[in-house]
Design a protein around this motif. Structure first.
Motif, PDB file in Angstrom:
ATOM      1  N   LEU A 370     -21.790  49.395  24.902  1.00 56.61           N
ATOM      2  CA  LEU A 370     -21.761  50.329  26.024  1.00 56.61           C
ATOM      3  C   LEU A 370     -22.357  51.669  25.609  1.00 56.61           C
ATOM      4  O   LEU A 370     -23.095  52.303  26.376  1.00 56.61           O
ATOM      5  CB  LEU A 370     -20.324  50.509  26.515  1.00 56.61           C
ATOM      6  N   TYR A 371     -22.057  52.098  24.377  1.00 55.86           N
ATOM      7  CA  TYR A 371     -22.665  53.327  23.847  1.00 55.86           C
ATOM      8  C   TYR A 371     -24.189  53.212  23.852  1.00 55.86           C
ATOM      9  O   TYR A 371     -24.899  54.164  24.204  1.00 55.86           O
ATOM     10  CB  TYR A 371     -22.165  53.601  22.427  1.00 55.86           C
ATOM     11  N   GLY A 372     -24.704  52.044  23.454  1.00 61.05           N
ATOM     12  CA  GLY A 372     -26.146  51.847  23.431  1.00 61.05           C
ATOM     13  C   GLY A 372     -26.773  51.994  24.809  1.00 61.05           C
ATOM     14  O   GLY A 372     -27.832  52.616  24.968  1.00 61.05           O
ATOM     15  N   PHE A 373     -26.113  51.428  25.840  1.00 56.77           N
ATOM     16  CA  PHE A 373     -26.608  51.579  27.209  1.00 56.77           C
ATOM     17  C   PHE A 373     -26.570  53.043  27.655  1.00 56.77           C
ATOM     18  O   PHE A 373     -27.509  53.546  28.271  1.00 56.77           O
ATOM     19  CB  PHE A 373     -25.774  50.724  28.162  1.00 56.77           C
ATOM     20  N   LEU A 374     -25.463  53.730  27.334  1.00 60.62           N
ATOM     21  CA  LEU A 374     -25.343  55.138  27.703  1.00 60.62           C
ATOM     22  C   LEU A 374     -26.391  55.989  26.991  1.00 60.62           C
ATOM     23  O   LEU A 374     -26.931  56.945  27.565  1.00 60.62           O
ATOM     24  CB  LEU A 374     -23.933  55.647  27.372  1.00 60.62           C
ATOM     25  N   LYS A 375     -26.692  55.630  25.751  1.00 58.10           N
ATOM     26  CA  LYS A 375     -27.720  56.355  25.003  1.00 58.10           C
ATOM     27  C   LYS A 375     -29.077  56.202  25.676  1.00 58.10           C
ATOM     28  O   LYS A 375     -29.838  57.175  25.806  1.00 58.10           O
ATOM     29  CB  LYS A 375     -27.782  55.851  23.564  1.00 58.10           C
ATOM     30  N   ASP A 376     -29.407  54.976  26.095  1.00 60.01           N
ATOM     31  CA  ASP A 376     -30.681  54.745  26.774  1.00 60.01           C
ATOM     32  C   ASP A 376     -30.779  55.536  28.078  1.00 60.01           C
ATOM     33  O   ASP A 376     -31.847  56.018  28.459  1.00 60.01           O
ATOM     34  CB  ASP A 376     -30.871  53.248  27.067  1.00 60.01           C
ATOM     35  N   MET A 377     -29.634  55.688  28.764  1.00 61.42           N
ATOM     36  CA  MET A 377     -29.654  56.354  30.073  1.00 61.42           C
ATOM     37  C   MET A 377     -29.517  57.871  29.981  1.00 61.42           C
ATOM     38  O   MET A 377     -30.178  58.609  30.715  1.00 61.42           O
ATOM     39  CB  MET A 377     -28.521  55.791  30.949  1.00 61.42           C
ATOM     40  N   PHE A 378     -28.649  58.359  29.065  1.00 57.94           N
ATOM     41  CA  PHE A 378     -28.311  59.790  29.056  1.00 57.94           C
ATOM     42  C   PHE A 378     -28.617  60.496  27.743  1.00 57.94           C
ATOM     43  O   PHE A 378     -28.396  61.693  27.625  1.00 57.94           O
ATOM     44  CB  PHE A 378     -26.826  59.977  29.383  1.00 57.94           C
ATOM     45  N   GLY A 379     -29.076  59.772  26.735  1.00 57.12           N
ATOM     46  CA  GLY A 379     -29.340  60.370  25.440  1.00 57.12           C
ATOM     47  C   GLY A 379     -28.196  60.145  24.465  1.00 57.12           C
ATOM     48  O   GLY A 379     -27.047  59.912  24.864  1.00 57.12           O
ATOM     49  N   TRP A 385     -19.598  60.979  25.048  1.00 55.97           N
ATOM     50  CA  TRP A 385     -18.543  61.216  26.036  1.00 55.97           C
ATOM     51  C   TRP A 385     -17.646  59.984  26.172  1.00 55.97           C
ATOM     52  O   TRP A 385     -16.484  60.081  26.585  1.00 55.97           O
ATOM     53  CB  TRP A 385     -19.143  61.551  27.406  1.00 55.97           C
ATOM     54  N   LEU A 386     -18.186  58.829  25.848  1.00 59.07           N
ATOM     55  CA  LEU A 386     -17.445  57.571  25.936  1.00 59.07           C
ATOM     56  C   LEU A 386     -16.138  57.623  25.146  1.00 59.07           C
ATOM     57  O   LEU A 386     -15.145  56.977  25.517  1.00 59.07           O
ATOM     58  CB  LEU A 386     -18.333  56.435  25.413  1.00 59.07           C
ATOM     59  N   CYS A 387     -16.119  58.379  24.065  1.00 59.97           N
ATOM     60  CA  CYS A 387     -14.944  58.398  23.176  1.00 59.97           C
ATOM     61  C   CYS A 387     -13.719  59.028  23.828  1.00 59.97           C
ATOM     62  O   CYS A 387     -12.580  58.646  23.521  1.00 59.97           O
ATOM     63  CB  CYS A 387     -15.280  59.144  21.888  1.00 59.97           C
ATOM     64  N   LEU A 388     -13.926  60.009  24.699  1.00 60.06           N
ATOM     65  CA  LEU A 388     -12.826  60.836  25.190  1.00 60.06           C
ATOM     66  C   LEU A 388     -11.739  60.046  25.932  1.00 60.06           C
ATOM     67  O   LEU A 388     -10.551  60.142  25.567  1.00 60.06           O
ATOM     68  CB  LEU A 388     -13.371  61.962  26.068  1.00 60.06           C
TER      69      LEU A 388
END
Length: 406
Positions: A370-379, A385-388
């Motif tokens: 999920l982090y990888g997808f978020l990185k592709d979309m938002f940097g 932010w996923l960790c919080l």
């Protein structure tokens, strides 16, 4: 005098057992640390996205979902030591498959190799974590787990550094053919470790109330008919699921994050998270349980990780990577604290409970993906932010969840 001799003998046996188990925990960390080297390598050699490259973590950790609970039946059938030996054999087969995967430039074969490595990790985790938990008093289990954690987390950066030193190139210059020799060395070492596990003097251990004749020593478990009736355990499984996911993000993304920031020698940044975790583990060894209870340590750790998460996403990009150390510092005592809090009062369900906890390690597959997808979309920075929200749930478990019974 006889009591003193017996006590000294038990202490000596425990020290030998902890030394052998420490070697096992180091092996687990080393095997997982290989992924942090493979992720940027796969991305550059196969020209794939960040999300696709993080599938190697997903493949590794998905094995925990499939084999985590069945591992308890294997342990019950052949015992702890033989299960450990089987784990190292599975590791070695998985590592061997990395070689033809590189030669064929096949992402599916890489994923299959990672899955087999994950199988080995699953069986080894299902043996060593419950073993350390019940090797001594339950209220000091976090202290023992902290000692194991130091060895485990130091091994994460050792793996990419070992590969870099044997290959003799920076990760951005490496090709698949360069990895053949180091993987053959790793295979030989892991086969040797499997033999050591098989012939080691590790005693078979059991939790309070695990034997039928001692079931009355754990009256809470004696009333249960299923492992799924232990609500504090189930809440702990979810807490562990979230923890493993964010820990894997902190440990497994640093090389990739450093590369995305354009930093020189990105593999050296793999040390940031392990240093934070080792400091946290040392604090756990000193403070638990003499000065701080396991539940209180979990509260303090989670608050630290929440602060670290906010600093990573809010700090200037060029220094944000260094605040991952706070996430790691906070995460250090989560594994040592969640395990004993969740495993308390399981009695004859201890092996099943330990294996159910191991299933939670699949969080290391899903959350980094999920982090990888978020990185592709938002940097890369915003993806943290996923960790919080995950740390916020762990804070709930530390304050309330571990106390839930009926």
């Amino acid at each position: 005098m006889s009591n003193q001799i017996a006590s000294e003998k038990r202490g000596s046996t425990q020290l030998v057992a902890l030394a052998i188990l420490g070697m096992m925990f180091f092996s687990i960390g080393f095997a997982l640390g290989i992924n942090s080297y493979l992720i940027p390598l796969l991305k550059s050699e196969l020209s794939i996205s960040s999300a696709e490259s993080y599938l190697v973590l997903a493949a590794t950790f998905s094995a925990f979902l499939i084999f985590g609970y069945p591992a308890s039946f294997v342990i019950a059938r052949i015992g702890y030591k033989k299960t450990m030996a089987l784990s190292f054999l599975l590791f070695s087969i998985g590592f061997y498959l990395y070689i033809p995967s590189g030669q064929m430039e096949s992402l599916p074969l890489f994923l299959a190799a990672s899955f087999l490595s994950g199988m080995g990790n699953t069986f080894l985790q299902a043996t060593v974590n419950p073993y350390v938990t019940i090797l001594g008093p339950i209220d000091s289990a976090a202290q023992r787990m902290s000692i194991m954690g130091i060895l485990n987390k130091l091994a994460w950066p050792v793996a990419p550094l070992f590969l870099a030193l044997v290959i003799g190139k920076s990760v951005d210059q490496v090709t698949f053919s360069d990895t053949t020799l180091p993987f053959y060395i790793i295979i030989g070492v892991f086969l040797l470790l499997g033999l050591i596990a098989l012939i080691s003097p590790l005693p078979e251990v059991k939790a309070v109330g695990e034997d039928e004749e001692s079931a009355d020593d754990c009256p809470y478990a004696a009333k249960k008919t299923s492992i799924f009736q232990f609500h504090h355990l189930l809440l702990g499984v979810l807490a562990l699921f979230f923890y493993v996911g964010v820990e894997t993000v902190a440990l497994g993304t640093l090389v990739d994050y450093a590369e995305s920031l354009g930093l020189a020698n990105p593999e050296w940044y793999a040390w940031i998270a392990p240093v934070g975790m080792v400091v946290g583990y040392i604090a756990g060894i000193i403070l638990i349980p003499k000065y701080v209870s396991q539940s209180k340590a979990l509260v303090i750790s989670t608050v630290t990780a929440i602060v670290g998460s906010l600093m990573v996403v809010l700090a200037p990009e060029e220094i944000s990577i260094f605040f991952v150390v706070l996430i790691a510092l906070g995460a250090a005592l989560m594994w040592p604290a969640i395990w004993p809090l969740a495993m308390t009062d399981l009695g004859r369900f201890t092996k099943a409970g330990g294996s159910l906890m191991v299933v939670a390690i699949v969080g290391g597959a899903l959350i980094p993906t999920l982090y990888g997808f978020l990185k592709d979309m938002f940097g890369a920075q915003n993806a943290y932010w996923l960790c919080l929200p995950l740390f916020l749930y762990i804070l709930y478990y530390a304050l309330k969840g571990h106390k839930v019974r009926n």
